[in-house]
Enzyme design. Structure first.
Site, short mmCIF file in Angstrom:
data_model
loop_
_atom_site.label_atom_id
_atom_site.label_comp_id
_atom_site.label_asym_id
_atom_site.label_seq_id
_atom_site.Cartn_x
_atom_site.Cartn_y
_atom_site.Cartn_z
N SER A 80 -29.15 -17.46 0.58
CA SER A 80 -29.98 -18.34 1.29
C SER A 80 -30.97 -17.62 2.23
O SER A 80 -30.22 -16.63 2.92
CB SER A 80 -29.15 -19.20 1.80
N TYR A 114 -22.00 -21.21 7.84
CA TYR A 114 -22.75 -21.15 6.40
C TYR A 114 -23.48 -20.06 6.43
O TYR A 114 -23.78 -19.21 5.68
CB TYR A 114 -23.71 -22.36 6.31
#
Length: 218
Positions: free
Chosen positions: A125, A140
């Protein structure tokens, strides 16, 4: 017909990937932890990516593979406060799925990829970029940075065997994770990811790119 494994394919980007890959002529095996969708063209298998025994059982069912997309992931720290949030259990589950789960998947299916000099796509990501650090979502972001590092090192170790590794930012996608206000649909993300898979070889291994082929800052 080339054989593609997609983890976490029961919904969101994974579901769109399975559908798009089937339309492109792949033999698709999708994994899910729960009840599989009703998509007869796709072979469904149960997999908990954090469980080595589950990984071993899956690999024993698959046969030769041409590619794997490591898509399964979790985002657990939305809305957490720096002052009193981010419990140790949240960190452990985030890394178990987003990092260890990817490693265990690659480790389990590597013997199945070797015969075809297969390809590996890892979904990281932009939130894992160390050059783009707007704060928040610490678990995350850290897990996606770690899986980016994992993919880069796998690319180095596997290149002599002709196995290429791509690490991708799939875009800000309209899924349960990305939210309805995200920029692109799961279908658009899936088509872009599959384009990157088609273009992947040892000459491009180890790159961190966006779903539409742009170099992403590390």
């Amino acid at each position: 017909m080339p054989h593609l494994l997609i983890t976490g394919a029961g919904r969101g980007i994974g579901r769109a990937l399975a559908t798009a890959a089937d339309a492109r002529g792949w033999q698709v095996t999708g994994t899910t932890r729960g009840t599989p969708p009703e998509t007869p063209a796709i072979r469904w298998e149960r997999l908990d990516v954090t469980d080595p025994a589950s990984q071993t059982a899956l690999a024993a069912q698959l046969g030769p593979l041409d590619a794997v997309i490591c898509n399964a992931g979790v985002l657990l720290d939305r809305g957490q406060r720096l002052e009193d949030g981010y419990a140790p259990e949240l960190w452990a589950e985030s890394f178990a799925t987003n990092v260890t789960g990817v490693f265990l998947t690659v480790q389990a299916v590597l013997p199945l990829l070797r015969a075809s000099r297969g390809r590996i796509v890892i979904l990281s990501s932009q939130m894992g970029s160390t050059q783009r650090a707007p704060g928040g979502s610490y678990a995350y972001r850290a897990s996606k940075a770690a899986v980016l590092n994992l993919g880069r090192n796998l690319a180095t170790d596997l290149a002599p065997e002709g196995i290429a590794v791509s690490i991708l930012h799939p875009g800000w996608v309209q899924t349960d994770m990305g939210g309805s206000g995200a920029e692109i649909t799961p279908e658009a993300a899936a088509e872009g990811i599959l384009d990157r898979l088609d273009a992947l070889d040892v000459a491009t291994t180890g790159r961190f790119e966006t779903w539409d082929g742009r170099a992403h800052p590390f």
